[in-house]
Design a protein around this motif. Sequence first.
Motif, mmCIF file in Angstrom:
data_model
loop_
_atom_site.group_PDB
_atom_site.id
_atom_site.type_symbol
_atom_site.label_atom_id
_atom_site.label_comp_id
_atom_site.label_asym_id
_atom_site.label_seq_id
_atom_site.Cartn_x
_atom_site.Cartn_y
_atom_site.Cartn_z
ATOM 1 N N TYR A 1 20.552 -14.510 23.117
ATOM 2 C CA TYR A 1 20.226 -13.309 23.328
ATOM 3 C C TYR A 1 20.903 -12.088 22.386
ATOM 4 O O TYR A 1 20.530 -11.154 22.092
ATOM 5 N N MET A 2 22.219 -12.198 22.175
ATOM 6 C CA MET A 2 23.192 -11.590 21.372
ATOM 7 C C MET A 2 22.537 -11.447 20.001
ATOM 8 O O MET A 2 22.539 -10.482 19.459
ATOM 9 N N THR A 3 22.171 -12.603 19.299
ATOM 10 C CA THR A 3 21.476 -12.862 17.992
ATOM 11 C C THR A 3 20.351 -11.902 17.975
ATOM 12 O O THR A 3 20.195 -11.061 17.055
ATOM 13 N N ARG A 4 19.398 -12.036 19.000
ATOM 14 C CA ARG A 4 18.301 -11.397 19.125
ATOM 15 C C ARG A 4 18.631 -9.747 18.967
ATOM 16 O O ARG A 4 17.900 -8.955 18.357
ATOM 17 N N LEU A 5 19.497 -9.533 20.095
ATOM 18 C CA LEU A 5 19.913 -8.028 19.854
ATOM 19 C C LEU A 5 20.312 -7.542 18.302
ATOM 20 O O LEU A 5 19.929 -6.346 18.094
ATOM 21 N N LEU A 6 21.145 -8.326 17.957
ATOM 22 C CA LEU A 6 21.693 -7.879 16.570
ATOM 23 C C LEU A 6 20.573 -7.861 15.607
ATOM 24 O O LEU A 6 20.190 -6.839 14.606
ATOM 25 N N LYS A 7 19.561 -8.787 15.568
ATOM 26 C CA LYS A 7 18.473 -8.831 14.527
ATOM 27 C C LYS A 7 17.613 -7.559 14.850
ATOM 28 O O LYS A 7 17.146 -6.931 14.029
ATOM 29 N N GLN A 8 17.249 -7.162 16.211
ATOM 30 C CA GLN A 8 16.664 -6.007 16.488
ATOM 31 C C GLN A 8 17.290 -4.814 15.953
ATOM 32 O O GLN A 8 16.671 -3.776 15.409
ATOM 33 N N ARG A 9 18.489 -4.367 15.984
ATOM 34 C CA ARG A 9 19.406 -3.542 15.563
ATOM 35 C C ARG A 9 19.222 -3.534 14.008
ATOM 36 O O ARG A 9 18.860 -2.316 13.249
ATOM 37 N N ASN A 10 19.540 -4.605 13.386
ATOM 38 C CA ASN A 10 19.306 -4.778 11.876
ATOM 39 C C ASN A 10 18.009 -4.357 11.444
ATOM 40 O O ASN A 10 17.659 -3.556 10.388
ATOM 41 N N ASP A 11 16.926 -4.505 12.031
ATOM 42 C CA ASP A 11 15.679 -4.334 11.658
ATOM 43 C C ASP A 11 15.287 -2.803 11.888
ATOM 44 O O ASP A 11 14.801 -2.170 10.822
ATOM 45 N N ILE A 12 16.110 -2.063 12.568
ATOM 46 C CA ILE A 12 15.870 -0.945 12.913
ATOM 47 C C ILE A 12 16.697 -0.178 11.518
ATOM 48 O O ILE A 12 16.202 0.668 10.971
ATOM 49 N N ILE A 13 17.669 -0.514 11.328
ATOM 50 C CA ILE A 13 18.776 0.051 10.311
ATOM 51 C C ILE A 13 17.661 -0.091 9.003
ATOM 52 O O ILE A 13 17.612 0.848 7.964
ATOM 53 N N LYS A 14 17.099 -1.408 8.847
ATOM 54 C CA LYS A 14 16.614 -1.651 7.698
ATOM 55 C C LYS A 14 15.257 -0.719 7.207
ATOM 56 O O LYS A 14 14.892 -0.140 6.380
ATOM 57 N N ASP A 15 14.625 -0.548 8.368
ATOM 58 C CA ASP A 15 13.335 0.103 8.580
ATOM 59 C C ASP A 15 13.687 1.638 8.358
ATOM 60 O O ASP A 15 13.021 2.171 7.383
ATOM 61 N N TYR A 16 14.652 2.147 8.837
ATOM 62 C CA TYR A 16 15.128 3.797 8.383
ATOM 63 C C TYR A 16 15.551 3.818 7.060
ATOM 64 O O TYR A 16 15.263 4.783 6.396
ATOM 65 N N ALA A 17 16.554 2.819 6.591
ATOM 66 C CA ALA A 17 17.266 2.950 5.459
ATOM 67 C C ALA A 17 16.084 2.742 4.223
ATOM 68 O O ALA A 17 16.235 3.496 3.176
ATOM 69 N N GLU A 18 15.110 1.807 4.602
ATOM 70 C CA GLU A 18 14.034 1.882 3.385
ATOM 71 C C GLU A 18 12.896 2.784 3.319
ATOM 72 O O GLU A 18 12.016 2.776 2.388
ATOM 73 N N SER A 19 12.761 3.765 4.429
ATOM 74 C CA SER A 19 11.747 4.617 4.371
ATOM 75 C C SER A 19 12.508 6.244 4.382
ATOM 76 O O SER A 19 13.791 6.196 4.040
ATOM 77 N N GLU A 20 11.807 7.221 4.598
ATOM 78 C CA GLU A 20 12.277 8.264 4.809
ATOM 79 C C GLU A 20 12.898 8.682 5.897
ATOM 80 O O GLU A 20 13.408 9.865 6.244
ATOM 81 N N LYS A 21 12.781 7.777 7.022
ATOM 82 C CA LYS A 21 13.312 8.187 8.437
ATOM 83 C C LYS A 21 14.799 8.445 8.469
ATOM 84 O O LYS A 21 15.192 8.969 9.348
ATOM 85 N N TRP A 22 15.562 7.929 7.492
ATOM 86 C CA TRP A 22 17.136 8.080 7.289
ATOM 87 C C TRP A 22 17.259 9.376 7.310
ATOM 88 O O TRP A 22 18.540 9.631 7.792
ATOM 89 N N ARG A 23 16.549 10.212 6.830
ATOM 90 C CA ARG A 23 16.841 11.610 6.878
ATOM 91 C C ARG A 23 17.059 12.314 8.219
ATOM 92 O O ARG A 23 17.603 13.396 8.404
ATOM 93 N N VAL A 24 16.199 11.875 9.185
ATOM 94 C CA VAL A 24 16.381 12.518 10.628
ATOM 95 C C VAL A 24 17.712 11.968 11.336
ATOM 96 O O VAL A 24 18.203 12.862 11.766
ATOM 97 N N ILE A 25 18.410 11.136 10.585
ATOM 98 C CA ILE A 25 19.670 10.481 11.078
ATOM 99 C C ILE A 25 20.759 11.084 10.406
ATOM 100 O O ILE A 25 21.864 11.449 11.030
ATOM 101 N N LEU A 26 20.650 11.068 9.183
ATOM 102 C CA LEU A 26 21.864 11.439 8.294
ATOM 103 C C LEU A 26 21.761 12.852 7.741
ATOM 104 O O LEU A 26 23.046 13.282 7.126
ATOM 105 N N ASP A 27 20.436 13.457 7.483
ATOM 106 C CA ASP A 27 20.573 15.088 7.151
ATOM 107 C C ASP A 27 21.022 15.949 7.987
ATOM 108 O O ASP A 27 21.228 15.877 9.163
#
Length: 157
Positions: free
Chosen positions: A131-157
């Motif tokens: 369960y905890m592994t699945r949650l961490l993977k989901q979180r990391n997938d979101i980080i990856k998605d935002y970091a590799e696209s322009e979505k990161w600007r919504v969070i960090l700009d």
Amino acid sequence: MPTIHLTTVIHAPLERVYDLSRSITLHKRSMAHMQEEAIKGRTNGLIRLNETVTWRAKHIGKMRELTTKITAMHEGVHFTDEMTEGDFTHMKHEHHFREIGNGTVMIDIMDFGTPYGWFGRMFEKVYLQQYMTRLLKQRNDIIKDYAESEKWRVILD
């Protein structure tokens, strides 16, 4: 005591990945399906050394609260959050970052324990670690998605 070790390759600059990993806002988005919200301490922005955050979320059929504190931080290299209050007997999550030629390697190491003696140990092995592994993977997938696209600007700009 279970230990989860995840390695995620993200094709984005280390600084961006590091900051997205510390973002309370992005964490809330990644755990929206758990109705997770930051209710005390740092509730938005980038968490820093010695700051705390209390999370409230629905896990395993009930609303729970977990307070963590950033106990170690070396800018751009790693940070560690540890439970100060919550349902676990202990919980420590190390976040490590390493620059590679085409991006960043993000490494998570999390260990935790549950109360309830032998029943708790059995629950960890049969269900909770996955369960905890699945949650961490989901979180990391979101980080990856935002970091590799322009979505990161919504969070960090």
